[in-house]
Design a protein around this motif. Structure first.
Motif, PDB file in Angstrom:
ATOM      1  N   ARG A   2       0.838  -1.374   0.071  1.00  0.00           N
ATOM      2  CA  ARG A   2      -0.143  -0.055   0.030  1.00  0.00           C
ATOM      3  C   ARG A   2       0.587   1.380   0.096  1.00  0.00           C
ATOM      4  NH1 ARG A   2      -2.251   3.140  -1.491  1.00  0.00           N
ATOM      5  NH2 ARG A   2      -4.193   4.417  -0.880  1.00  0.00           N
ATOM      6  N   GLU A   3       1.890   1.311   0.840  1.00  0.00           N
ATOM      7  CA  GLU A   3       2.846   2.374   0.931  1.00  0.00           C
ATOM      8  C   GLU A   3       3.660   2.749  -0.483  1.00  0.00           C
ATOM      9  OE1 GLU A   3       5.394   1.543   3.965  1.00  0.00           O
ATOM     10  OE2 GLU A   3       3.903   1.822   5.664  1.00  0.00           O
ATOM     11  N   SER A   4       3.588   1.751  -1.308  1.00  0.00           N
ATOM     12  CA  SER A   4       4.334   1.774  -2.583  1.00  0.00           C
ATOM     13  C   SER A   4       3.490   2.255  -3.861  1.00  0.00           C
ATOM     14  CB  SER A   4       5.042   0.389  -3.061  1.00  0.00           C
ATOM     15  OG  SER A   4       4.236  -0.584  -3.325  1.00  0.00           O
ATOM     16  N   GLY A   5       2.100   2.251  -3.353  1.00  0.00           N
ATOM     17  CA  GLY A   5       1.077   2.841  -4.278  1.00  0.00           C
ATOM     18  C   GLY A   5       0.141   2.080  -4.755  1.00  0.00           C
ATOM     19  N   ALA A   6       0.079   0.402  -4.344  1.00  0.00           N
ATOM     20  CA  ALA A   6      -0.728  -0.493  -4.765  1.00  0.00           C
ATOM     21  C   ALA A   6      -2.066  -0.363  -4.148  1.00  0.00           C
ATOM     22  CB  ALA A   6      -0.298  -1.833  -4.370  1.00  0.00           C
ATOM     23  N   VAL A   7      -3.110  -0.720  -4.907  1.00  0.00           N
ATOM     24  CA  VAL A   7      -4.487  -0.657  -4.190  1.00  0.00           C
ATOM     25  C   VAL A   7      -4.551  -2.264  -3.711  1.00  0.00           C
ATOM     26  CG1 VAL A   7      -6.833  -1.047  -4.900  1.00  0.00           C
ATOM     27  CG2 VAL A   7      -5.499   0.530  -6.084  1.00  0.00           C
ATOM     28  N   VAL A   8      -4.971  -2.221  -2.460  1.00  0.00           N
ATOM     29  CA  VAL A   8      -4.941  -3.400  -1.407  1.00  0.00           C
ATOM     30  C   VAL A   8      -6.010  -3.879  -0.892  1.00  0.00           C
ATOM     31  CG1 VAL A   8      -3.479  -4.769   0.363  1.00  0.00           C
ATOM     32  CG2 VAL A   8      -2.314  -2.843  -1.197  1.00  0.00           C
ATOM     33  N   SER A   9      -6.363  -5.346  -0.892  1.00  0.00           N
ATOM     34  CA  SER A   9      -7.668  -5.516  -0.348  1.00  0.00           C
ATOM     35  C   SER A   9      -7.401  -6.949   0.240  1.00  0.00           C
ATOM     36  CB  SER A   9      -8.899  -5.869  -1.485  1.00  0.00           C
ATOM     37  OG  SER A   9      -9.154  -4.691  -2.366  1.00  0.00           O
ATOM     38  N   VAL A  10      -8.181  -7.238   1.418  1.00  0.00           N
ATOM     39  CA  VAL A  10      -8.118  -8.584   2.259  1.00  0.00           C
ATOM     40  C   VAL A  10      -9.625  -8.977   2.141  1.00  0.00           C
ATOM     41  CG1 VAL A  10      -8.001  -9.422   4.344  1.00  0.00           C
ATOM     42  CG2 VAL A  10      -6.375  -7.278   3.722  1.00  0.00           C
ATOM     43  N   VAL A  11      -9.665 -10.176   1.630  1.00  0.00           N
ATOM     44  CA  VAL A  11     -11.060 -10.914   1.358  1.00  0.00           C
ATOM     45  C   VAL A  11     -10.946 -11.872   2.468  1.00  0.00           C
ATOM     46  CG1 VAL A  11     -12.258 -12.257   0.000  1.00  0.00           C
ATOM     47  CG2 VAL A  11     -11.136 -10.548  -0.977  1.00  0.00           C
ATOM     48  N   VAL A  12     -11.672 -11.869   3.549  1.00  0.00           N
ATOM     49  CA  VAL A  12     -11.939 -12.921   4.569  1.00  0.00           C
ATOM     50  C   VAL A  12     -13.076 -13.586   4.309  1.00  0.00           C
ATOM     51  CG1 VAL A  12     -12.101 -12.995   7.212  1.00  0.00           C
ATOM     52  CG2 VAL A  12     -11.033 -11.032   6.034  1.00  0.00           C
ATOM     53  N   VAL A  13     -12.839 -14.886   4.303  1.00  0.00           N
ATOM     54  CA  VAL A  13     -13.891 -15.775   3.644  1.00  0.00           C
ATOM     55  C   VAL A  13     -15.029 -16.138   4.810  1.00  0.00           C
ATOM     56  CG1 VAL A  13     -14.315 -17.995   2.636  1.00  0.00           C
ATOM     57  CG2 VAL A  13     -12.398 -16.792   1.759  1.00  0.00           C
ATOM     58  N   THR A  14     -14.678 -16.261   6.008  1.00  0.00           N
ATOM     59  CA  THR A  14     -15.478 -16.865   6.850  1.00  0.00           C
ATOM     60  C   THR A  14     -15.657 -15.664   7.922  1.00  0.00           C
ATOM     61  OG1 THR A  14     -13.988 -17.758   8.582  1.00  0.00           O
ATOM     62  CG2 THR A  14     -14.714 -19.003   6.720  1.00  0.00           C
TER      63      THR A  14
END
Length: 239
Positions: free
Chosen positions: A35-47
């Motif tokens: 994220r700090e390097s400019g990426a779009v970041v997502s966390v997908v929590v399944v349960t």
């Protein structure tokens, strides 16, 4: 980890994990660095993780949104998005419904770099193994996905053999704090600061001993897909 260029699109990094707290354990520092390097970041929590009872408060039934709130607190003010699929924990299977659901999410998020569980830790949690298989399977049909990293399990005596390190030295303290957000999991040894700091050095001693001796900390990964792309600079001759 380079995420942007004047000529290329922004990198999109997606972590797909089985339970609340899995992303923080496995790849908190890596996602922060991305994220700090400019990426779009997502966390997908399944349960929803409601079956993951506290060791310190045994017998108390968790609500389905309790651990979701802990995840939200852990990632607060990081610029990283969280997605919750709300499936019941404990009996995930890498079957058509799960693979299709993950494929849809990875396509929706335009995933370029996927981080998920290791498929090689045979004694790991059954949900972790199911997500490892399902996410990697789904990624093969996501045209934007160029790299798949499998994070280090906390299962003892696993077959995990890291080949990729991410230096997380400057966000290690933040990772320790993020794990404290999981109040419902009181008493879990793998959430302790001592374990987190130990594991951040462990892989480094094998792969980068000089840097580890100098105090660097890492998160470790295996990879089943790694695409290297080289672009010409403006000064390079064109074919």
């Amino acid at each position: 980890m380079s995420s942007t260029s004047s000529s290329g699109p922004v990198e999109r990094v997606v972590a797909v994990v089985a339970h609340p707290d899995d992303a923080e354990l496995m790849c908190y520092g890596t996602l922060r660095k991305a994220r700090e390097s400019g990426a779009v970041v997502s966390v997908v929590v399944v349960t929803h993780g409601a079956n993951g009872v506290s060791v310190a408060d045994a017998g108390r039934q968790l609500t389905e949104d309790e651990r979701e709130k802990e995840v939200t607190a852990a990632w607060h003010d990081t610029g990283i998005d969280t997605v919750f699929l709300h499936l019941p924990d404990g009996a995930l299977k890498a079957d058509l419904p799960l693979i299709s659901r993950l494929e849809a999410e990875l396509n929706r998020l335009k995933c370029g770099l996927l981080i998920t569980h290791s498929p090689r830790a045979a004694n790991d949690h059954q949900d972790h193994l199911a997500i490892a298989a399902a996410a990697a399977n789904a990624a093969t049909r996501v045209p934007t996905c160029h790299t798949v990293l499998h994070g280090e399990p906390h299962a003892p005596r696993s077959g995990f053999r890291p080949t990729v390190l991410v230096d997380i030295t400057d966000v290690l303290d933040d990772k320790v704090r993020a794990l404290t957000a999981h109040h419902s999991q009181g008493g879990r040894w793998y959430l302790s600061p001592q374990y987190t700091r130990h594991r951040a050095a462990q892989a480094g001693w094998s792969l980068r001993p000089a840097a580890t001796a100098d105090g660097r900390a890492f998160e470790a990964f295996e990879t089943t897909l790694l695409t290297l792309a080289f672009t010409l600079s403006p000064e390079d001759p064109q074919p």
